[in-house]
Design an enzyme around this catalytic site. Structure first.
Site, PDB file in Angstrom:
ATOM      1  N   HIS A   1       0.892  -1.170   0.000  1.00 59.16           N
ATOM      2  CA  HIS A   1       0.000   0.000   0.000  1.00 59.16           C
ATOM      3  C   HIS A   1       0.915   1.200   0.000  1.00 59.16           C
ATOM      4  CE1 HIS A   1      -3.233   2.738   1.111  1.00 59.16           C
ATOM      5  NE2 HIS A   1      -2.398   3.259   1.974  1.00 59.16           N
TER       6      HIS A   1
ATOM      7  N   GLY B   1      -5.913   3.101  -1.306  1.00 57.98           N
ATOM      8  CA  GLY B   1      -5.457   4.274  -2.053  1.00 57.98           C
ATOM      9  C   GLY B   1      -6.357   4.711  -3.184  1.00 57.98           C
TER      10      GLY B   1
ATOM     11  N   GLU C   1      -7.874  -3.239  -0.784  1.00 59.52           N
ATOM     12  CA  GLU C   1      -8.050  -2.841   0.618  1.00 59.52           C
ATOM     13  C   GLU C   1      -8.373  -1.350   0.758  1.00 59.52           C
ATOM     14  OE1 GLU C   1      -5.400  -4.709   3.836  1.00 59.52           O
ATOM     15  OE2 GLU C   1      -4.538  -2.739   3.442  1.00 59.52           O
TER      16      GLU C   1
ATOM     17  N   GLY D   1     -10.118   2.164   1.904  1.00 56.69           N
ATOM     18  CA  GLY D   1     -10.815   2.795   3.020  1.00 56.69           C
ATOM     19  C   GLY D   1     -11.699   3.887   2.453  1.00 56.69           C
ATOM     20  N   ARG D   2     -11.033   4.937   2.003  1.00 54.55           N
ATOM     21  CA  ARG D   2     -11.718   6.126   1.495  1.00 54.55           C
ATOM     22  C   ARG D   2     -12.787   5.805   0.446  1.00 54.55           C
ATOM     23  NH1 ARG D   2      -9.172  10.533   1.629  1.00 54.55           N
ATOM     24  NH2 ARG D   2      -7.231   9.384   1.855  1.00 54.55           N
TER      25      ARG D   2
ATOM     26  N   ARG E   1      -9.374  16.692   8.608  1.00 49.30           N
ATOM     27  CA  ARG E   1      -8.629  16.613   7.339  1.00 49.30           C
ATOM     28  C   ARG E   1      -8.172  17.976   6.818  1.00 49.30           C
ATOM     29  NH1 ARG E   1     -10.474  14.806   2.934  1.00 49.30           N
ATOM     30  NH2 ARG E   1      -8.580  13.752   2.289  1.00 49.30           N
TER      31      ARG E   1
ATOM     32  N   TYR F   1      -4.228  18.121   6.403  1.00 48.42           N
ATOM     33  CA  TYR F   1      -3.700  17.952   5.038  1.00 48.42           C
ATOM     34  C   TYR F   1      -4.051  19.111   4.097  1.00 48.42           C
ATOM     35  CZ  TYR F   1      -4.328  13.135   6.806  1.00 48.42           C
ATOM     36  OH  TYR F   1      -4.345  12.011   7.582  1.00 48.42           O
TER      37      TYR F   1
ATOM     38  N   CYS G   1     -10.428  27.387  20.035  1.00 58.80           N
ATOM     39  CA  CYS G   1      -9.527  28.477  20.386  1.00 58.80           C
ATOM     40  C   CYS G   1      -8.177  28.198  19.707  1.00 58.80           C
ATOM     41  CB  CYS G   1      -9.395  28.526  21.906  1.00 58.80           C
ATOM     42  SG  CYS G   1      -8.554  29.989  22.453  1.00 58.80           S
TER      43      CYS G   1
ATOM     44  N   TYR H   1     -11.980   9.081   7.172  1.00 60.40           N
ATOM     45  CA  TYR H   1     -11.037   9.841   7.992  1.00 60.40           C
ATOM     46  C   TYR H   1     -11.733  11.085   8.559  1.00 60.40           C
ATOM     47  CZ  TYR H   1      -8.246   6.545   5.484  1.00 60.40           C
ATOM     48  OH  TYR H   1      -7.784   5.364   4.952  1.00 60.40           O
TER      49      TYR H   1
END
Ligand SMILES: Cc1ncc(COP(=O)(O)O)c(C=O)c1O
Length: 437
Positions: A209, A245, A286, A288-289, A325, A329, A359, A395
């Site tokens: 990956h 990915g 595999e 995720g996103r 996120r 990023y 804050c 995420y």
């Protein structure tokens, strides 16, 4: 309903008015469950699982969205899971996954492991859990081999290999190359195979990956590299994994990847290896996103509208404690508005910066990599309107925190227009549980 036309299965990427999510009213969701609120569209998750039906195994990287109801939905779609911690192993078990494979995979394929522990280390707790439960391990460091062999003599293992290059939508999501701590360095494979043999473990799986959000050209490079390493490992291999990915379109102009082209490429690698080894190989992916990003929305309420010099800010009740996120990023999320008064006509788009309640000056949803505040074109908003942050199902909640002593938001799953609370909002008592004065 979104007011801009979107391709089927793809949420609107233009500034829009949004009054419903998967058939449930945004205003009702906010009224019933409060804000900020995570909402998932069950049908979108099913659609994304079915998109990948060509693969022998779809293994969900649950780190992207590990609510039990989402895992149970994955299970009902025949999707298995990856776990990167003891906590994720427990989540998978609680969602109904068996700890280890039932014999016989069908069609000459090896059995599928319902849960695979993928990590670069065993902490003491995870080593105990995989040994006790018989969970298959994907080793990202050679030291894991002897540690596992001591507890589970004769186990089969997968090796996660770092092919020497990597890609990602951000340096922080790049998981290959010298700059990455992940995986076993490709040149170390002969030595690692000797260590596995010495420890009495069979290498049955190979996994790579290289990074999240990488484009297909880069993801395809992995295939060539995996094939070379597979030939070094040889006939003990029964499963190969393309890792995750797979990108999703977040920004206007971005499109979905060519899934069938990607599968064809990997299937060709699998077939060449099968010819060499003389037996069938299971081919896994595999993501995720890809499976959950587009299903997820954060409903927030606009609590202040103000000008700082020439720049207009909308301040909402979600911050980077809710969705990290953008601050981590510089990620872009589409946003839409649900006016408090449904009869009020939405007036023309204006450029606004959108921030949260924390804050912290970095608590801005409209920022670019490096933390520079940017703006977004949104219909004119007022205090009390709801702002929906979209494509937030990967995420998102899993990275939420209690920073500034903010409770974790509630999560709701909408299926067939019916909304179901799948995690209650934290209470003030939850925030201090376990602490003493
Ligand atoms: C080992 C592994 N597999 C799969 C994934 C899923 O990546 P993505 O969500 O980009 O598909 C990750 C994400 O970091 C990962 O580390």
């Amino acid at each position: 309903m979104t007011t801009t036309a979107s391709p089927p299965g793809q949420p609107g990427l233009q500034p829009v008015i949004r009054t419903s999510i998967a058939g449930a009213s945004v205003a009702d969701l906010a009224r019933t469950h409060g804000t900020p609120l995570y909402v998932y569209d069950a049908e979108m998750i099913r659609r994304r699982c079915r998109d990948l039906a060509a693969w022998d195994t779809v293994r969900f990287a649950q780190k992207a969205c590990s609510n039990l109801a989402v895992l149970a939905l994955m299970r009902s779609e025949g999707v298995v899971v990856d776990a990167v911690s003891t906590g994720e192993i427990h989540r998978a078990l609680a969602a109904g996954y068996a700890p280890h494979a039932a014999p016989g995979g069908g069609g000459g394929l090896p059995p599928v492991h319902p849960i695979v522990y993928t990590a670069d280390i065993f902490d003491r707790e995870s080593l105990e859990a995989v040994a006790k439960l018989g969970i298959h391990v994907n080793c990202g460091s050679a030291d894991m081999i002897e540690q596992l062999a001591e507890r589970v003599p004769g186990a089969g293992i997968t090796l996660r290999v770092n092919p020497g290059f990597g890609h990602g939508h951000s340096q922080k999501t790049n998981t290959g190359g010298e700059g990455s701590k992940h995986g076993i360095w490709h040149e170390e494979i002969p030595d690692v195979l000797r260590r596995a043999e010495w420890a009495g473990l069979a290498v049955t799986g190979l996994h790579m990956h290289i990074g999240s959000g990488a484009d297909l050209v880069h993801l395809a490079e992995v295939a060539g590299s995996l094939e070379r390493v597979a030939l070094e490992i040889g006939r003990s291999l029964t499963t190969i994994s393309a890792g995750g990915g797979l990108p999703v379109p977040y920004k206007p102009g971005e499109v979905h990847a060519d899934l069938s082209g990607y599968f064809t490429l990997w299937d060709a690698v699998r077939k060449r290896l099968e010819d060499r080894f003389g037996h069938r190989l299971r081919l896994e992916i595999e993501p995720g996103r890809y499976l959950t990003a587009e299903s997820g929305f954060v409903i927030t309420e606009v609590r202040a509208v103000k000008k700082q010099g020439a720049r207009k800010y909308l301040l909402v009740d979600a911050g980077f404690n809710t969705l990290a996120r953008p601050v981590l990023y510089g990620s872009y999320h589409p946003m839409s508005l649900c006016p408090a008064d449904p009869r009020a006509p939405a007036t023309g788009a204006e450029e606004v910066a959108v921030g949260g309640p924390l804050c912290e000056s970095g608590d801005i949803f409209t920022q670019t990599d490096g933390g520079f505040v940017s703006t977004r074109a949104l219909p004119a908003a007022h205090v009390g309107d709801l702002l929906v942050i979209e494509i937030a199902g990967a995420y998102g909640f899993v990275m939420a925190s209690n920073y500034n002593s903010k409770p974790l938001p509630a999560e709701v799953l909408v299926d067939g227009g019916v909304a179901r609370l799948v995690r209650r909002r934290q209470t003030p008592e939850d925030l201090v549980r376990g602490e003493t004065v």
